[in-house]
Enzyme design. Sequence first.
Site, PDB file in Angstrom:
ATOM      1  CB  THR A 165     -49.514 -66.673 -31.572  1.00 25.98           C
ATOM      2  OG1 THR A 165     -48.854 -67.311 -32.674  1.00 25.98           O
ATOM      3  CG2 THR A 165     -50.676 -67.569 -31.155  1.00 25.98           C
ATOM      4  CG  ASP A 166     -48.471 -66.061 -36.931  1.00 26.51           C
ATOM      5  OD1 ASP A 166     -48.227 -66.902 -36.050  1.00 26.51           O
ATOM      6  OD2 ASP A 166     -47.675 -65.806 -37.860  1.00 26.51           O
ATOM      7  CD  GLU A 167     -47.856 -71.226 -33.826  1.00 26.84           C
ATOM      8  OE1 GLU A 167     -48.312 -72.373 -33.659  1.00 26.84           O
ATOM      9  OE2 GLU A 167     -46.743 -70.861 -33.410  1.00 26.84           O
ATOM     10  CE1 TYR A 209     -48.881 -70.637 -27.702  1.00 26.79           C
ATOM     11  CE2 TYR A 209     -48.421 -70.952 -30.035  1.00 26.79           C
ATOM     12  CZ  TYR A 209     -48.470 -70.131 -28.921  1.00 26.79           C
ATOM     13  OH  TYR A 209     -48.128 -68.812 -29.037  1.00 26.79           O
ATOM     14  CE  LYS A 259     -51.402 -66.580 -26.719  1.00 21.22           C
ATOM     15  NZ  LYS A 259     -51.131 -65.710 -25.529  1.00 21.22           N
ATOM     16  CG  ASN A 313     -42.743 -68.228 -36.185  1.00 23.44           C
ATOM     17  OD1 ASN A 313     -43.966 -68.254 -36.157  1.00 23.44           O
ATOM     18  ND2 ASN A 313     -42.017 -69.326 -36.205  1.00 23.44           N
ATOM     19  CE  LYS A 331     -41.150 -71.715 -28.585  1.00 20.19           C
ATOM     20  NZ  LYS A 331     -41.672 -70.355 -28.496  1.00 20.19           N
ATOM     21  CG  LEU A 332     -35.962 -73.215 -36.748  1.00 19.46           C
ATOM     22  CD1 LEU A 332     -35.685 -74.695 -36.926  1.00 19.46           C
ATOM     23  CD2 LEU A 332     -36.747 -72.660 -37.934  1.00 19.46           C
ATOM     24  N   PRO A 370     -31.843 -80.702 -36.797  1.00 21.56           N
ATOM     25  CG  PRO A 370     -33.081 -81.056 -34.844  1.00 21.56           C
ATOM     26  CD  PRO A 370     -31.751 -80.563 -35.334  1.00 21.56           C
TER      27      PRO A 370
END
Length: 376
Positions: A139-141, A186, A190, A215, A225-226, A241
């Site tokens: 992931t890019d996170e 998280y 990763k 994402n 997820k969003l 929310p």
Amino acid sequence: MKKKTFLITGGAGFIGSAVVRELIQNSAHQVVNVDKLTYAGNLESLANVETSERYTFAQADICDANAMQQLFEQHQPDVVMHLAAESHVDRSIDGPAEFIQTNVVGTAVLLEATRSYWKELQQKDTAKAEAFRFHHISTDEVYGDLAECEESGVRSEEENSPLTSAQRAHASLFTETTPYAPSSPYSASKASSDHLVRAWQRTYGMPTLVTNCSNNYGPYHFPEKLIPLMILNALAGKPLPVYGNGQQIRDWLYVEDHARALIKVATEGQVGETYNIGGHNEKANLTVVETLCDLLQELVPQETSYRDLITFVTDRPGHDVRYAIDASKIERELGWVPEETFETGLRKTVQWYLANETWWKRVQDGSYQGQRLGSL
């Protein structure tokens, strides 16, 4: 292309199932789907390929060394695509231990099972050993928060002066050499797994590749997820929310574009390389939610605006402000570009959820009913 056997971990998850569907529907390859079937694993996402003679499912945990060894012995894969992971930041805030177990320990177990298999191949079938690949999907996170980079006073080498906003936006993209700075349990787990894969390549010579993606969104997305959460809440007339002020920026990648990129990397990528995969679609979270509301108003019109359901809530702890991928390397070296724009991909996504109520209602009746996670 020579017919290969792909062993895919996490193939019943959101991205994994897209990869399985792409391989079965658009190639001649064999697929072995290995999934523990935790809350987010859903075999109904593979209903349209499960009867294929080229598809096999095995319910197994990547932390189980014996099970992994048996699967390698039985199926003799040519490619391993490792997608099995705990992936939701909010859940990692509530329970980090499970993320360490699956994402770190599980990856180490899988790497060792792979190494043992690959060593045997080197003795028995040198051509197959030479062509074998282990592809780790990340992931890019792991790179952290680009907003912190922007605020650190990056300066132009030519003028030794602060960059303009346009220059800064171009300069501060995640590249394959961006230092790691994970912010959540998280992303830290990763990042750890990424380091393990590179260490096994450097130390043991294993033929590995790593990809880091932005994402994802699209069909069959678990509704914590969003985007799927907003769609389903809006259809039910529930609040939408939005964390903090909703100005957190993400680069959005349609999941089927991602699946095509992953297969291209696994089959054409250079051993030892990392490839960033992004959708070229930077959007603030609030903009995403507002766009979804407008799409729903068009497709499922109602008297009051769906935007009226938007509710700002306390922000997520340690919430990164901006992620953005520089995907020029995979375009330059492998010729991959996303086929979907954010607008076309989002419309397809909303239409899929409207047409597949049975799928998401069964998910909602199971382990997740839209409750907030990760709020401390």
